[in-house]
Motif scaffolding. Structure first.
Motif, mmCIF file in Angstrom:
data_model
loop_
_atom_site.group_PDB
_atom_site.id
_atom_site.type_symbol
_atom_site.label_atom_id
_atom_site.label_comp_id
_atom_site.label_asym_id
_atom_site.label_seq_id
_atom_site.Cartn_x
_atom_site.Cartn_y
_atom_site.Cartn_z
ATOM 1 N N ALA A 83 57.366 24.670 -11.851
ATOM 2 C CA ALA A 83 58.041 25.967 -11.971
ATOM 3 C C ALA A 83 58.545 26.163 -13.389
ATOM 4 O O ALA A 83 58.844 25.204 -14.098
ATOM 5 N N PHE A 84 58.605 27.418 -13.764
ATOM 6 C CA PHE A 84 59.221 27.776 -15.039
ATOM 7 C C PHE A 84 60.554 28.436 -14.718
ATOM 8 O O PHE A 84 60.622 29.350 -13.900
ATOM 9 N N PHE A 85 61.626 27.959 -15.362
ATOM 10 C CA PHE A 85 62.959 28.480 -15.081
ATOM 11 C C PHE A 85 63.488 29.245 -16.292
ATOM 12 O O PHE A 85 63.455 28.742 -17.408
ATOM 13 N N THR A 138 69.080 28.431 -20.386
ATOM 14 C CA THR A 138 67.900 27.855 -20.990
ATOM 15 C C THR A 138 66.623 28.351 -20.332
ATOM 16 O O THR A 138 66.653 28.965 -19.285
ATOM 17 N N ALA A 139 65.523 28.083 -20.987
ATOM 18 C CA ALA A 139 64.224 28.353 -20.381
ATOM 19 C C ALA A 139 63.403 27.075 -20.448
ATOM 20 O O ALA A 139 63.304 26.463 -21.498
ATOM 21 N N LEU A 140 62.868 26.688 -19.314
ATOM 22 C CA LEU A 140 62.108 25.444 -19.331
ATOM 23 C C LEU A 140 61.056 25.430 -18.248
ATOM 24 O O LEU A 140 61.161 26.156 -17.257
ATOM 25 N N ASN A 141 60.049 24.600 -18.494
ATOM 26 C CA ASN A 141 59.006 24.418 -17.495
ATOM 27 C C ASN A 141 59.113 23.003 -16.943
ATOM 28 O O ASN A 141 59.244 22.044 -17.696
ATOM 29 N N VAL A 142 59.087 22.895 -15.613
ATOM 30 C CA VAL A 142 59.168 21.581 -14.983
ATOM 31 C C VAL A 142 57.943 21.390 -14.121
ATOM 32 O O VAL A 142 57.634 22.240 -13.289
ATOM 33 N N ARG A 143 57.245 20.303 -14.367
ATOM 34 C CA ARG A 143 56.088 20.008 -13.533
ATOM 35 C C ARG A 143 56.348 18.702 -12.816
ATOM 36 O O ARG A 143 56.478 17.661 -13.442
#
Lengths: 197, 354
Positions: free
Chosen positions: B175-177, B201-206
């Motif tokens: 997901a991208f937050f 923040t903006a981040l991508n979690v895999r």
């Protein structure tokens, strides 16, 4: 050989790296300590490729924290401790030895003497080398660190997390084993020539 | 004098640590013991004799070291250029492995014994679940305004108490937050391998359970990551940094790092587009130097198919590519142009072989 000037040199290079980001100093430090760190690490990880990489990482770490170098009192010991930690991490990651302690690791310390410089027979130098090779692993490592890397007892104690007394006792064991190896070969005449003046 | 004491003094003298008093004491003692004096003499010779050790080639070795150092400085931790401006170096996945050990340690992470954590991520009594099937992606907005883009075959779970004192979600998959800033209220993302604590923040979690790694890529802001296996260690990420945690540890045969810190990968210098880690949000299927094995997993999720690789030797071949609006046969066609394989698609099963 352990000489005071080497310690001074290291301190000097340490300062140059910290203050001026001096790449030449960095290179000199690398050349000064690379080999001893390499064999130190190799004695744990048993792979030349891994040892080279780990020592390289130790020096990368050194470069990265160059700003903090002035606060490090003994850089040589500091680098040995990092090298030890990296080595242990490497071993843990490898999972070959899940529980690592100095006693259990089969240390591979190459150490040798040159008979020509000693005016002793090849046979005797063979005996001495054999005696060194047969020392218990930890004992051999300590012997090497003090004799070849020029580290003080206290420094070796700090690096290996042992007491200074242990270091001294291990050295006594090493020295006595070697002395035992040479005893049967001592001949009074030869001895007089060299030591009996 | 006892032999033991004499040996102690010999050792001190050889090590250069004897005080003048001790040296005198030794000299005196050895006068009484010519046998030991003889041995001591030879020992001194042995001790001082020059070494001829097998030497690692120093010149080459330093050059190799410099190479690694420069790789590390340009692609490793981004201590130096987090805010340095628009120039963004591209980085190569191949550079990760040698850099990683240093990167881990540079952060002060020492992974000792990886004890699995007993306590599970705290879950509220009532759960909200949003999930996507294979082949579909979705976007949701959480009660606090945080936007979440959900990649295929992924699930976000959050409790009814969300928004009270802490904001917690659990993520399985990718997901991208885009996290809304709330003063003093952290936003926490639990995954099976890591917990990520973020402020705005903006981040991508895999964090797919069937993949080998868990990847956190930070685009803006700051996050703090805690490893489930080693909760004492916290890793702070800065913008454009990416942390990869290997999911497996027991089966490794070669020394791969458990943690890798590297840089997110922008394709354009101006950074108008998201980095490759988050391009899926824009409906782009991206392979960034990834193995066919890894690509197979992505294809399965993206197109809701089953991919079978028949020949093991194909699995580790790496490919790169970006696809937009292409169907799976077009993607496979493009891949096999560079790779030496054939494929068949029957219904929803893709078979790849030599």
């Amino acid at each position: 050989m352990p000489v005071m000037s080497e310690k001074t040199t290291i301190a000097d290079l340490q300062q140059k790296i910290a203050l001026y980001e001096d790449m030449n100093a960095y290179r000199q430090l690398y050349e000064l300590l690379n080999e001893q760190l390499f064999w130190f690490v190799f004695s744990f990880v048993k792979s030349k490729e891994a040892a080279e990489e780990i020592v390289s990482d130790v020096f990368i770490k050194l470069w990265k924290i160059r700003d903090e170098l002035p606060s490090i009192r003994n850089l040589q010991v500091f680098l040995y401790v990092i090298a030890r930690n990296y080595s242990l991490n490497y071993i843990i990651k490898e999972y070959k030895y899940p529980h690592v302690s100095l006693d259990e690791i089969q240390l591979d310390v190459t150490t040798s003497i040159n008979p020509e410089e000693l005016y002793i027979s090849a046979e005797m130098s063979g005996k001495i080398n054999k005696a060194i090779a047969e020392l218990p692993a930890q004992c051999r490592l300590i012997f090497r660190m003090v004799r070849e890397d020029g580290l003080k007892h206290k420094e070796v104690a700090d690096i290996l997390n042992l007491s200074k007394t242990t270091i001294r006792n291990q050295l006594v064991i090493a020295v006595r084993k070697i002395a035992q190896a040479i005893r049967p070969h001592l001949e009074p005449v030869a001895a007089k020539q060299r030591y009996g003046q | 004098m006892k032999d033991e004491r004499i040996w102690e003094l010999i050792v001190l003298k050889l090590s250069g640590e004897a005080t003048p008093d001790q040296e005198a004491e030794l000299e005196e003692a050895l006068k009484q013991r010519p046998d030991l004096a003889l041995q001591a003499g030879i020992l001194e010779g042995v001790w001082n004799s020059r070494q001829e050790r097998e030497q690692p080639d120093t010149a080459d070795s330093f050059n190799r070291h410099l190479q690694r150092l420069s790789n590390h400085l340009s692609d490793g931790t981004l201590k130096y250029d987090a805010e340095a401006g628009p120039t963004r170096r591209t980085f190569s996945l191949r550079a990760i492995v040698p850099v990683a050990v240093a990167a881990c340690l540079a952060l002060g992470i020492i992974i000792v014994l990886l004890v699995p954590r007993k306590e599970k991520a705290p879950l509220a009594t009532t759960q909200n679940e949003v999930w996507t099937k294979k082949g579909s992606r979705s976007k949701l907005t959480l009660p606090d305004g945080t936007e979440v883009w959900l990649n295929a075959s992924s699930k976000v779970t959050y409790g009814n108490d969300f928004n009270d004192d802490t904001r917690k979600v659990t993520l399985e998959g990718e997901a991208f937050f885009e996290v809304t800033k709330r003063n003093g209220v952290p936003f926490i993302i639990h995954t099976h391998m890591v917990d990520i604590r973020v402020l705005g923040t903006a981040l991508n979690v895999r964090a797919y359970a069937d993949e080998k790694i868990t990847e956190t890529a930070l685009i803006r802001g700051t996050v703090e990551i805690v490893l489930q296996r080693n909760p004492e260690k916290k890793i702070i990420l800065r913008p454009d940094e990416k942390l990869v945690v290997r999911n497996d540890t027991a089966t490794l045969t070669k020394p791969e790092p458990i943690l890798t810190l590297s840089q997110v990968h922008y394709l354009d210098k101006e950074q108008r587009n998201p980095p490759v880690e988050a391009l899926w949000m824009k409906n782009k299927l991206v392979f960034d130097d990834e193995t066919l094995q890894q690509i197979a997993l992505k294809l399965e999720r993206w197109y809701d198919v089953k991919v079978i690789i028949q020949d093991k030797q194909l699995e580790d071949v790496q490919y790169s590519g970006i696809f937009e609006n292409e169907d799976i046969s077009e993607v496979l066609y493009a891949l096999q142009l560079t790779g030496n394989f054939h494929y068949t698609i029957r219904k929803k099963v893709v078979t790849i072989g030599l």
